[in-house]
Design a protein around this motif. Sequence first.
Motif, PDB file in Angstrom:
ATOM      1  N   ALA A  69       0.823  -1.216   0.000  1.00  0.00           N
ATOM      2  CA  ALA A  69       0.000   0.000   0.000  1.00  0.00           C
ATOM      3  C   ALA A  69       0.855   1.263   0.000  1.00  0.00           C
ATOM      4  O   ALA A  69       0.436   2.288  -0.539  1.00  0.00           O
ATOM      5  CB  ALA A  69      -0.933   0.003   1.207  1.00  0.00           C
ATOM      6  N   LEU A  70       2.028   1.209   0.596  1.00  0.00           N
ATOM      7  CA  LEU A  70       2.907   2.382   0.617  1.00  0.00           C
ATOM      8  C   LEU A  70       3.614   2.598  -0.710  1.00  0.00           C
ATOM      9  O   LEU A  70       3.900   3.736  -1.085  1.00  0.00           O
ATOM     10  CB  LEU A  70       3.943   2.247   1.733  1.00  0.00           C
ATOM     11  N   PRO A  74       0.253   6.792  -6.672  1.00  0.00           N
ATOM     12  CA  PRO A  74      -1.020   7.416  -6.284  1.00  0.00           C
ATOM     13  C   PRO A  74      -2.184   7.123  -7.223  1.00  0.00           C
ATOM     14  O   PRO A  74      -3.322   6.999  -6.770  1.00  0.00           O
ATOM     15  CB  PRO A  74      -0.690   8.907  -6.273  1.00  0.00           C
ATOM     16  N   ALA A  75      -1.932   7.001  -8.496  1.00  0.00           N
ATOM     17  CA  ALA A  75      -3.025   6.748  -9.438  1.00  0.00           C
ATOM     18  C   ALA A  75      -3.625   5.353  -9.263  1.00  0.00           C
ATOM     19  O   ALA A  75      -4.768   5.114  -9.658  1.00  0.00           O
ATOM     20  CB  ALA A  75      -2.529   6.916 -10.873  1.00  0.00           C
ATOM     21  N   ASP A  76      -2.885   4.429  -8.647  1.00  0.00           N
ATOM     22  CA  ASP A  76      -3.336   3.049  -8.503  1.00  0.00           C
ATOM     23  C   ASP A  76      -3.592   2.656  -7.049  1.00  0.00           C
ATOM     24  O   ASP A  76      -3.510   1.484  -6.697  1.00  0.00           O
ATOM     25  CB  ASP A  76      -2.294   2.098  -9.101  1.00  0.00           C
ATOM     26  N   LEU A  77      -3.899   3.620  -6.202  1.00  0.00           N
ATOM     27  CA  LEU A  77      -4.087   3.321  -4.782  1.00  0.00           C
ATOM     28  C   LEU A  77      -5.194   2.305  -4.523  1.00  0.00           C
ATOM     29  O   LEU A  77      -5.110   1.521  -3.586  1.00  0.00           O
ATOM     30  CB  LEU A  77      -4.375   4.608  -4.008  1.00  0.00           C
ATOM     31  N   GLY A 122      -6.897  -8.935   8.341  1.00  0.00           N
ATOM     32  CA  GLY A 122      -5.994  -7.967   8.969  1.00  0.00           C
ATOM     33  C   GLY A 122      -5.082  -7.289   7.962  1.00  0.00           C
ATOM     34  O   GLY A 122      -4.927  -6.062   7.968  1.00  0.00           O
ATOM     35  N   GLY A 123      -4.473  -8.073   7.082  1.00  0.00           N
ATOM     36  CA  GLY A 123      -3.604  -7.494   6.059  1.00  0.00           C
ATOM     37  C   GLY A 123      -4.358  -6.635   5.069  1.00  0.00           C
ATOM     38  O   GLY A 123      -3.876  -5.578   4.640  1.00  0.00           O
ATOM     39  N   THR A 124      -5.561  -7.068   4.712  1.00  0.00           N
ATOM     40  CA  THR A 124      -6.379  -6.263   3.805  1.00  0.00           C
ATOM     41  C   THR A 124      -6.784  -4.954   4.467  1.00  0.00           C
ATOM     42  O   THR A 124      -6.793  -3.897   3.820  1.00  0.00           O
ATOM     43  CB  THR A 124      -7.626  -7.059   3.376  1.00  0.00           C
ATOM     44  N   ILE A 130      -4.007   2.268   4.893  1.00  0.00           N
ATOM     45  CA  ILE A 130      -2.869   3.040   4.371  1.00  0.00           C
ATOM     46  C   ILE A 130      -3.242   3.705   3.048  1.00  0.00           C
ATOM     47  O   ILE A 130      -2.939   4.880   2.827  1.00  0.00           O
ATOM     48  CB  ILE A 130      -1.623   2.147   4.233  1.00  0.00           C
ATOM     49  N   ALA A 131      -3.915   2.972   2.172  1.00  0.00           N
ATOM     50  CA  ALA A 131      -4.320   3.551   0.890  1.00  0.00           C
ATOM     51  C   ALA A 131      -5.313   4.694   1.096  1.00  0.00           C
ATOM     52  O   ALA A 131      -5.236   5.725   0.415  1.00  0.00           O
ATOM     53  CB  ALA A 131      -4.925   2.474  -0.003  1.00  0.00           C
ATOM     54  N   THR A 132      -6.222   4.547   2.051  1.00  0.00           N
ATOM     55  CA  THR A 132      -7.203   5.604   2.317  1.00  0.00           C
ATOM     56  C   THR A 132      -6.530   6.852   2.867  1.00  0.00           C
ATOM     57  O   THR A 132      -6.826   7.972   2.430  1.00  0.00           O
ATOM     58  CB  THR A 132      -8.266   5.095   3.316  1.00  0.00           C
ATOM     59  N   VAL A 133      -5.615   6.676   3.806  1.00  0.00           N
ATOM     60  CA  VAL A 133      -4.901   7.830   4.371  1.00  0.00           C
ATOM     61  C   VAL A 133      -4.074   8.526   3.296  1.00  0.00           C
ATOM     62  O   VAL A 133      -4.057   9.764   3.213  1.00  0.00           O
ATOM     63  CB  VAL A 133      -4.031   7.391   5.562  1.00  0.00           C
TER      64      VAL A 133
END
Length: 184
Positions: A69-70, A74-77, A122-124, A130-133
Amino acid sequence: MSTPAERGRPVAPAVLALRRLPNPRLTGIGAGLFAAAVMFVVGCADWLLFDGSSAVFGVLFLPVSALTALWVRPADLVTAPISVPIAFAVGIVPISGGTGGFGGQTMAVVTALAVHAGWLYGGTLVAGLIATVRKIRLMRARQRRMLLAAQTARPAGKPAPAARPAGRRGGRPGGRTPRRPSQR
């Protein structure tokens, strides 16, 4: 652009350590392939070293989810929370312990996915948070850039021009717009 330390705010040592890590920008497919390949290697290593321990596999799945996720661009979050469960399924194949051909291996993988759903969720969740933030931070930064551009485009001493009244369109005298028969 100045860093927070240069602006006078102290920066935590953990943040400084995280800034030294590599910061690749993977496409959505690249992030999915990264996660799947790493989880397959983790599954094989877990099978060889720990005899297929699901706890070791699950604990190592969480940082892989976070890195995916990190590191996605950004275009593929949106692809990070989608590719992480697929990587979990790919990685669980070596430790599922199926025997008896393709059908037995498939049943073992499905059973392992059901039994270890907590690690999967949990991993999802980690990847999704992280993607939302990251997306919220990108939207706020874009909004700040647009406000800054609007402020710098206009001279500092002059106010913004007033908008024309809505009724003055079309150049008709009196500012009235013609009505359709259905609006009368």
